[in-house]
Design an enzyme around this catalytic site. Structure first.
Site, PDB file in Angstrom:
ATOM      1  N   GLY A  45     -68.624-119.713 117.731  1.00  0.00           N
ATOM      2  CA  GLY A  45     -67.194-119.465 117.649  1.00  0.00           C
ATOM      3  C   GLY A  45     -66.804-118.020 117.493  1.00  0.00           C
ATOM      4  O   GLY A  45     -65.629-117.675 117.623  1.00  0.00           O
ATOM      5  N   CYS A  50     -55.166-143.889 137.390  1.00  0.00           N
ATOM      6  CA  CYS A  50     -55.327-142.999 138.545  1.00  0.00           C
ATOM      7  C   CYS A  50     -54.930-143.749 139.811  1.00  0.00           C
ATOM      8  O   CYS A  50     -55.365-144.888 140.034  1.00  0.00           O
ATOM      9  CB  CYS A  50     -56.779-142.519 138.635  1.00  0.00           C
ATOM     10  SG  CYS A  50     -57.161-141.606 140.158  1.00  0.00           S
ATOM     11  N   CYS A 102     -58.531-144.165 141.946  1.00  0.00           N
ATOM     12  CA  CYS A 102     -59.665-144.984 141.492  1.00  0.00           C
ATOM     13  C   CYS A 102     -59.284-145.996 140.420  1.00  0.00           C
ATOM     14  O   CYS A 102     -60.113-146.837 140.049  1.00  0.00           O
ATOM     15  CB  CYS A 102     -60.793-144.097 140.983  1.00  0.00           C
ATOM     16  SG  CYS A 102     -60.419-143.249 139.421  1.00  0.00           S
ATOM     17  N   CYS A 120     -56.923-138.616 138.829  1.00  0.00           N
ATOM     18  CA  CYS A 120     -57.946-137.964 138.014  1.00  0.00           C
ATOM     19  C   CYS A 120     -57.975-136.469 138.316  1.00  0.00           C
ATOM     20  O   CYS A 120     -57.972-136.058 139.485  1.00  0.00           O
ATOM     21  CB  CYS A 120     -59.325-138.548 138.309  1.00  0.00           C
ATOM     22  SG  CYS A 120     -59.550-140.249 137.768  1.00  0.00           S
ATOM     23  N   CYS A 129     -63.693-139.091 140.199  1.00  0.00           N
ATOM     24  CA  CYS A 129     -62.808-140.052 140.860  1.00  0.00           C
ATOM     25  C   CYS A 129     -63.477-140.634 142.106  1.00  0.00           C
ATOM     26  O   CYS A 129     -63.482-141.854 142.334  1.00  0.00           O
ATOM     27  CB  CYS A 129     -61.492-139.361 141.219  1.00  0.00           C
ATOM     28  SG  CYS A 129     -60.195-140.462 141.822  1.00  0.00           S
TER      29      CYS A 129
END
Length: 614
Positions: free
Chosen positions: A49, A259, A262, A279, A285
């Protein structure tokens, strides 16, 4: 005067053609640059980080393509690697295609559009829906690296805040968002705490992907070319979104919208033609349509538990009849000698010489400027103590040294000489002046409450009244939004700020109202010692009288030691029990405040009293 012809701009296709033509001789980055990037990457992995600087290079790509991520990818790739490049969630977009061609031409590595086959994935916006495994590396192109940029403009102060884990203003930004919207609206760049230490911005990924960083098997690297920073989330690292304990973290979506291609309801969806959703990850997808995915495994790993729940949204309004959050008053300890704060021989010299600059200065000499060194002896040999529930006054004209003493006590100035003791620090046996800056700042959050002469020095003017109080509470470790909000409301009521102004920025307040908010902020954590620096200077007489009445009431109700600095004897007389009179950096008279006012002995005190009686 002749003007040299300018070099015509070259298209990306031209640059790519040159690279492909010369890649067998050289890559985009030389080996020295790659070693530097690898060293910075190793440092970033070792300190999760933390932003590690690296020597960023000019990249032959258009602005916005993410030169930081590209440099990391080029620095890490070897001949055996397989690279996948996605733009947003698309492998076949213009940016993804051109970057992939550039990388492959430079490094002579293999390429793929199948996440499962890749060793390095470079992405501008998304973590692939296909879970990454151990040994894979995700590289993100970062537009904004510094999570503190929105709350702090100073680069040096940002570095200080990271070093001390001082992220209270990040919490205030979340508090303000909740107050305004009832939810945290931040999308990309949602702040997270990495490995329990550093707050990191998760740009460019959406909130949907943030939970997928936690305890992930793969290595994630963030590269910011403009800021020249690399930071990392190593495998199996704790990544926690910043959120209040009583406000759930939320991702985008509703779990029902599917979606259009899909039919998935457990992926990150984006707008598609015809007012539909699709997606974001085109590869996933397509594979879903082909039946080439582990649907059950994907759904189990999807962040569906973080979908919004309207029933758990925060209440933002202040209910008039709700009991306020009044923190239980803390007992104020005192030493056997009876004091909470003790100052012993405090001195401050601005300039060379230290104690050697003191001779020839002070009231007897009529000057604060050292005849030996030219330094300014702002204060010297100032001693006093303050007991629980007692208010001590420091009075003198401007330049007498009283405010300098206060700044030394609070840690805004480093004292040249002397000592300060608090019962909260080693039971009053350790000199507070010997603590480092980080420890002194911690005391200002927990033990010392400071009210500045100018409210803008003690308040964040663009933040609401409640948000300013939240800043001090979050710095002290408060993490429950509703408790913070109720505590802020309680304190604002105490200082007679209307609750219908609680969520207004303090820049819209009058001077007297700002001072009242500053007093509420100073009292937020029930400090053992309250330090007041010219609390009514600059206020109209009627407003100043109201502030004095408020302070007198608050000091009477709390068993808190207080030090009041003022050039106005009326303020000192109204608030304090004992007083020290200062002139040209020295204490010239001490005593009970009413006795000093009724029977001053020193000529300087007599002049101050006479001026106050006019």
């Amino acid at each position: 005067m002749s003007i040299a012809p300018t070099t015509p701009a070259r298209s990306t296709a031209t640059v790519l053609g040159e690279i492909e033509a010369t890649a067998d001789v050289r890559g985009i980055l030389d080996e020295g640059s790659k070693r530097e990037i690898r060293r910075a990457t190793l440092a970033a992995v070792c300190i999760p980080g933390y932003q590690v600087p690296f020597g960023s290079r000019e990249m032959p790509v258009a602005r916005g393509w993410g030169s930081g991520g590209l440099q990391i990818t080029l620095g890490l790739l070897g001949g055996d690697d397989v690279v996948k490049v996605i733009d947003q969630g698309d492998d076949d977009g213009v940016n993804a295609t051109n970057l992939r061609r550039l990388i492959v031409a430079s490094e002579r590595c293999e390429q793929t559009q199948d996440t499962r086959e890749s060793s390095v994935v470079q992405s501008r916006h998304r973590i692939p829906e296909e879970p990454l495994a151990g040994g894979q590396t995700l590289v993100l192109q970062v537009p904004v690296a510094e999570p503190l940029r929105g709350v702090q403009k100073s680069v040096r102060e940002c570095a200080r805040m990271h070093a001390e884990a001082d992220y209270s203003m990040m919490w205030v930004s979340l508090y303000e968002d909740l107050v305004r919207n009832g939810v945290i609206t931040k999308t990309t760049g949602y702040p997270v705490l990495v490995d329990g230490r550093y707050v990191m911005a998760t740009t460019p990924i959406p909130r949907w992907d943030v939970p997928r960083l936690h305890d992930a098997a793969h290595l994630t690297l963030f590269g910011a070319g403009r800021e020249k920073r690399i930071y990392a989330v190593p495998p199996y690292t704790r990544v926690e979104p910043l959120t209040f304990d009583d406000v759930p973290y939320e991702v985008e979506g509703d779990g029902e919208t599917h979606c259009a291609r899909c039919g998935s309801t457990d992926t990150f969806l984006v707008e598609a033609p015809g007012d539909r959703k699709a997606c974001s990850d085109v590869e996933w997808c397509t594979r879903t349509i082909d039946g080439d995915v582990d649907s059950a495994g994907h759904r189990a790993a999807a962040p569906l538990r973080f979908l919004p729940d309207p029933a758990r949204r925060v209440r933002s309004a202040i209910v008039a009849d709700r009991p306020r959050q009044a923190a239980a008053p803390r007992p104020v300890p005192a030493t056997a000698a009876g004091w909470t704060l003790a100052a012993r021989g405090v001195g401050k010299v601005h300039g060379p010489g230290g104690a050697d600059a003191v001779p020839g200065t002070g009231p007897d000499a009529g000057t604060a400027i050292s005849p030996r060194t030219g330094a300014v002896v702002a204060a010297w040999d100032v001693s006093f103590d303050v007991a629980p529930g007692e208010a001590l006054g420091l009075i003198g004209e401007s330049g007498s040294g009283k405010s300098t003493v206060l700044r030394c006590l609070v840690g805004e100035e480093h004292a040249t000489a002397g000592a300060m003791y608090l019962t909260t620090v080693a039971d009053g046996r350790r000199n507070v002046f010997e603590l480092d800056d980080t420890e002194r700042r911690a005391l200002r959050v927990d033990t010392l409450g400071l009210v500045h002469q100018n409210p803008s020095d003690g308040l964040t003017m663009g933040v609401s009244a409640g948000g300013n109080i939240a800043e001090r509470l979050t710095a002290a470790g408060w993490r429950k939004y509703h408790e913070i909000r109720d505590r802020a409301a309680y304190l604002l009521e105490q200082v007679e700020v209307p609750l219908d102004r609680m969520d207004d920025p303090v820049r819209t307040f009058s001077g007297g109202m700002r001072q009242r908010v500053q007093i509420a902020k100073a009292l937020a954590t029930d400090p053992r010692v309250l330090l007041l620096d010219e609390p009514t200077t600059g206020l109209d007489a009627s407003v100043a009288a109201g502030v004095l009445d408020l302070l007198r009431k608050l000091l009477a109700e709390r068993d808190t030691a207080a030090v009041v600095v003022s050039h106005d004897f009326a303020v000192i007389e109204a608030l304090t029990d004992r007083s020290l009179v200062m002139n040209i950096g020295r204490v010239v008279e001490t005593g009970l405040t009413d006795q000093l006012f009724q029977d001053p002995h020193h000529p300087y005190t007599q002049r101050l009293v006479a001026a106050a009686r006019r």
